[in-house]
Enzyme design. Structure first.
Site, mmCIF file in Angstrom:
data_model
loop_
_atom_site.group_PDB
_atom_site.id
_atom_site.type_symbol
_atom_site.label_atom_id
_atom_site.label_comp_id
_atom_site.label_asym_id
_atom_site.label_seq_id
_atom_site.Cartn_x
_atom_site.Cartn_y
_atom_site.Cartn_z
ATOM 1 N N ASP A 121 -26.555 -16.336 3.484
ATOM 2 C CA ASP A 121 -26.699 -14.995 4.015
ATOM 3 C C ASP A 121 -26.360 -14.014 2.903
ATOM 4 O O ASP A 121 -25.820 -14.398 1.858
ATOM 5 C CB ASP A 121 -25.736 -14.830 5.199
ATOM 6 C CG ASP A 121 -25.995 -13.566 5.992
ATOM 7 O OD1 ASP A 121 -27.067 -12.977 5.822
ATOM 8 O OD2 ASP A 121 -25.114 -13.177 6.769
ATOM 9 N N ASP A 168 -21.665 -15.961 8.082
ATOM 10 C CA ASP A 168 -20.475 -15.466 8.756
ATOM 11 C C ASP A 168 -20.760 -14.935 10.151
ATOM 12 O O ASP A 168 -19.837 -14.651 10.900
ATOM 13 C CB ASP A 168 -19.809 -14.356 7.933
ATOM 14 C CG ASP A 168 -20.728 -13.160 7.702
ATOM 15 O OD1 ASP A 168 -21.917 -13.261 8.041
ATOM 16 O OD2 ASP A 168 -20.258 -12.143 7.180
ATOM 17 N N ASP A 222 -25.898 -16.930 12.270
ATOM 18 C CA ASP A 222 -25.935 -18.053 11.330
ATOM 19 C C ASP A 222 -25.628 -19.394 11.991
ATOM 20 O O ASP A 222 -25.857 -20.445 11.389
ATOM 21 C CB ASP A 222 -24.911 -17.831 10.204
ATOM 22 C CG ASP A 222 -25.212 -16.608 9.379
ATOM 23 O OD1 ASP A 222 -26.394 -16.400 9.057
ATOM 24 O OD2 ASP A 222 -24.287 -15.850 9.061
#
Length: 933
Positions: free
Chosen positions: A336, A649, A653
């Protein structure tokens, strides 16, 4: 037809929303809330089924190698029943102890990780304010039901999906769901269309109120919320076994097949040769026990546990031990952006004043490479006054006594910028009024008294503020703003935006007299343009070096973010993930894929995009990705044979974290679901820490191979005595209890020393190992069994027969197994193996580096292991209980001189082999190429 009863709730007026959910602005009654709680259930996420501690402990007793050891123990107990008093029961209990100790180590490590994770969960807030019976009350979040009127304040986390019925200056952070860090404005007005997560009158569970306040009616709780849907997707995703688990399963099956086959074969050979059933049975069991590396399983477990402890000191929490090694063979990291590669906070990067771009560096101003003094910066006083006063961020004192800023991230960045540069020391200007930001105007204005004048300060989007400016401040002088000035400012604003900066225009004006009513038309006109502010979510400082290290190590990094493509591209350039040049300048095709494109992309097209890049072509970037998109990319990479690590996080995800070979969650900013799903947690949220973890994982794999070589080498001198006994009629040079003394006693601690070896200097300059590469490959087995093992066996058998003949025994003469001479001779064999293994532990520290080059004293655990190995041998050979349990007898000290020479011979032979192998290796072409920049 809507998919759920409330899919159209954003279109309804406030009255219709209240009617739909059978509630009022005064909230539900306590009785009605209790009834709905029974109907809808608690507002919690259904956790994935957790094994009870007893079940978690018991599963370590039933994996394949443990089953093999159980069979070996059962054979020993059977042998003891057939012929009591031969010590076979002791051997059986020793094997059982190995199984129990290994299970205990693995269970304790995983239990400690679970407890640490549980402690992290307890830090999350679990209460919320709602209206009940017409009064605001604080209740447990789990008790929130559809129809509850939520009271939302700045800084709070939204407890359920809800429709706003009141919103004052409200902005939210949806990054936990979408991965996009930009604040989102919220309103209570009905809207007709838009992407569900972007609808301005909806707030979602797990997101954060950045600024403002309001009230909302809950319409979805628990697993029915958007948060819950993502959690359910993560729970339904299969993770699969780790490469190490698969490899150990293959190795143990191979060892099991080899051991049982050889045991049965030599039992049959013994019967065919005329041996008694008992003798043949001991012969067969001896072959099985000698072939099974009983110390391998606990040594692997302990090596992984020690590695996880080392990683914990570097802020890496390992939840599952095999995850340590999985990192080492990772070929792709899907990461990410927000909060992982970047700091997840807005920061003023540069400003545009007086027609110049001024950079902000560590509390200093820099323009054209020249440092600007504080005295020189005072000429931009009004510019800084606007930054300081035209915002609603607040400074608050934390519990540790330090000051911090709270509020909208953009306004927090402006406040921190002014404070950092020492420009906030003057008394604050008294605020007389405010025109709040709204999405239509895209700007905000405040009124202040300053030295007897009423000033209006304005900040907002350049395209909104510039048309209102009639003058411009340049070098302290106000002059009319011409079309060329506007074009210059707009070009500069566009340049900042193309670098993924968020751009604000700053302006002001003198107000002749205080208006009776603060209106847009009377305040936001005839403004003086002061400058531009460019803000950015900066990359973490360690990330560029981490990216470069991954490239050298042959590990690809694929960015998958919910943010804007331009933002993703700018961050990728800043961290070195793609060349810091435009496509036109570099002639390198760069692919940025958005979620909408991925929806219409075939699997074959996606597979081509994700294929290892050609020289000079960077990996594609994925932007505007929803959870299902990220999951699809990760699944495709796994189907292509890649070992995939996924960092993240947010709740968005979680499905990909579960599907990956190893999921890496952020411990500080990570959502609870992400941490629950992940295999490991970065407690400092630092992407660069994963590079250390990869290095540690590669080192663990190298070390497992080192101590596997060490342990397997001693199997040969353990097997040869039984081969000679069964096939050639030799006296049995080593008893089964003595085999166990080597495997579970003298070998264990030096093997752990090899498991704690530090990484070799070139470990991150190698490509990831091929997942088809066997842990115990042919070169390792040949080195262990046919080189090191043969030398040890020759040394041990030579010592055995030399001692016997030196004491008067002759070939063919009977040898009583209970005689002192036999016990001394087998102890000599045991001592020869032990001393050969002392030399072998130095030989196994590397398969190509000389022991002298590595250094004799660079691993203190090996030195302590050798000391422990010799101490264990002394207990076995020189104590009455050791003599009774292992059938040994004390030896004269002179015997250790010749035995030490045998160990030295092994080390010299291995040094010669390394020298020859290195010469041959230097003549081979290089095996890898670095990934393209």
């Amino acid at each position: 037809m809507p998919e759920s009863p409330h899919d159209d709730i954003h279109r309804l007026s406030i009255e219709e929303v209240l009617h739909r959910l059978h509630t009022t602005e005064a909230g539900l009654s306590t009785e009605e809330a209790s009834k709905r709680l029974r109907e809808h259930g608690p507002n919690i996420l259904l956790e994935p089924p957790h094994n009870a501690p007893l079940r978690s402990f018991s599963r370590h007793f039933i994996h394949f190698l443990a089953v093999l050891l159980w069979i070996a123990a059962g054979l020993c107990f059977t042998a003891d029943m057939m012929n009591p008093g031969e010590g076979m029961a002791t051997v059986g209990w020793a094997i059982v102890a190995v199984i129990v100790i290994n299970a205990a180590f693995a269970f304790i490590q995983e239990y400690k990780a679970e407890q640490t994770f549980a402690a992290l969960r307890r830090l999350l807030p679990d209460k919320a304010w709602v209206m009940r019976d017409g009064q605001p009350v604080e209740i447990e979040r789990r008790d929130i039901v559809p129809g509850d009127v939520l009271i939302l304040e700045e800084g709070e986390r939204v407890p359920a999906d809800a429709r706003l019925i009141e919103a004052v200056g409200m902005r939210v952070d949806n990054a936990a769901l979408t991965g996009e860090a930009r604040p989102k404005r919220r309103t209570a007005e009905p809207v007709t269309s838009g992407h569900r997560l972007d609808l301005p009158n909806l707030v979602f569970a797990g997101t954060t109120i950045l600024s403002g306040h309001g009230r909302a009616v809950a319409f979805a709780v628990g697993m029915r919320s958007e948060f819950g849907k993502v959690a359910a997707l993560a729970t339904a995703t299969e993770s699969g076994a780790s490469p190490l688990q698969l490899e150990i399963a293959k190795v143990t099956r191979l060892i099991a097949a080899l051991s049982v086959t050889m045991g049965a074969l030599f039992f049959s050979i013994g019967l065919w040769a005329g041996l008694s059933i008992w003798t043949s049975f001991v012969f067969g069991i001896g072959i099985i026990v000698a072939n099974v590396p009983e110390g391998l399983l606990p040594t692997v477990t302990l090596a992984l546990a020690m590695s996880s402890q080392r990683m914990a000191k570097r802020n890496v929490l390992i939840k599952h031990l095999p995850a340590v090694e999985t990192l080492g063979c990772t070929t792709v990291i899907c990461t990410d952006k927000t909060g992982t590669l970047t700091e997840n906070r807005m920061k003023v990067d540069r400003v545009y004043v007086d027609g110049r771009v001024i950079e902000s560096r560590d509390g200093c101003f820099v323009a054209d490479g020249r440092l600007i003094s504080s005295a020189e910066a005072t000429r931009w006083r009004r510019f800084f006054d606007v930054l300081l006063h035209c915002q609603n961020a607040k400074r608050v004192r934390r519990s540790d006594g330090r000051w911090t800023a709270t509020g909208d991230p953009t306004e927090v960045a402006l406040l921190e910028f002014v404070i950092e540069h020492g420009l906030a020391h003057r008394p604050s200007l008294r605020r007389m009024g405010e025109l709040p930001f709204d999405a239509d105007r895209k700007r905000m204005s405040t009124l202040h008294w300053s030295e007897g004048r009423l000033l209006a300060f304005t900040k907002g989007a350049p395209e909104s503020v510039l048309p209102l400016c009639t003058t411009i401040l340049i070098d302290g002088m106000v002059r009319p703003m011409g079309e060329s000035d506007r074009a210059t400012v707009l070009n500069q604003s566009r340049g900042f935006a193309e670098q993924a900066h968020r751009v604000l225009a700053i302006a002001m004006r003198d107000v002749a007299h205080r208006p009776e009513q603060i209106e847009v038309e009377s305040i936001e006109e005839d403004l003086t343009f002061l400058g531009l502010v460019a803000l950015v979510d900066p990359p973490r400082r360690e990330v560029p070096e981490a990216v470069a290290t991954c490239r050298r190590a042959g590990v690809r990094i694929v960015m998958i973010t919910g943010d804007h493509p331009l933002t993703a591209l700018a961050v990728a350039k800043a961290i070195g993930l793609v060349p810091d040049r435009t496509v036109e300048e570099s002639n390198v095709p760069l692919t940025v894929i958005e979620g909408a494109q991925l929806d219409h992309m075939s699997d074959e097209h996606l597979r081509r995009l994700l294929a290892p890049p050609q020289t000079g072509k960077p990996s594609p970037l994925f932007a505007r990705m929803a959870p299902r998109h990220k999951l699809r990319v990760v699944s495709m990479l796994k189907d292509m044979g890649e070992i995939v690590a996924v960092t993240g996080d947010g709740v968005n995800d979680a499905p990909a974290l579960k599907r990956a070979d190893i999921g890496v969650a952020m411990g500080l900013a990570g959502a609870d679901v992400a941490k629950e799903t992940a295999d490991m947690i970065l407690l400092d949220d630092n992407f660069a820490t994963i590079v250390y973890a990869i290095e540690e994982g590669r080192t663990v794999y190298d070390n497992i191979r080192k101590f596997s070589t060490y342990i397997l080498a001693s199997n040969v001198p353990e097997i040869v005595p039984f081969l000679g006994y069964g096939l050639a009629g030799w006296p049995l040079a080593l008893t089964i209890p003595q085999v166990l003394a080597v495997d579970l006693g003298t070998d264990m601690i030096p093997a752990l020393g090899l498991g704690a070896e530090r990484p070799q200097a070139d470990i991150m300059d190698r490509p990831p190992r091929d997942r088809r590469e066997r842990m115990l490959n042919l070169p390792l087995l040949l080195r262990a069994y046919l080189f090191l093992g043969v030398i040890e066996a020759a040394t041990a058998m030579t010592a055995f027969f030399l001692y016997l003949t030196g004491e008067g025994w002759t070939w063919g003469a009977p040898l009583d197994w209970s005689s002192p001479l036999y016990r001394e001779a087998t102890t000599v064999t045991l001592a020869a193996i032990v001393l050969a293994q002392v030399a072998n532990v130095f030989a196994c520290r590397s398969d190509h580096l000389s022991a002298a080059r590595i250094g004799w004293f660079t691993n203190s655990l090996i030195l302590w292991g050798i000391f422990a190995e010799l101490a264990i041998f002394a207990l076995v050979a020189y104590t009455p209980i050791g003599n009774r349990l292992f059938g040994t007898s004390p030896l004269p000290l002179w015997i250790f001189g010749p035995l030490a020479l045998g160990g030295a011979g092994l080390l010299l032979a291995e040094e010669g082999r390394k020298l020859l192998a290195n010469r041959l290796r230097r003549n081979l072409p290089p095996a890898r190429k670095e990934l393209p920049a």
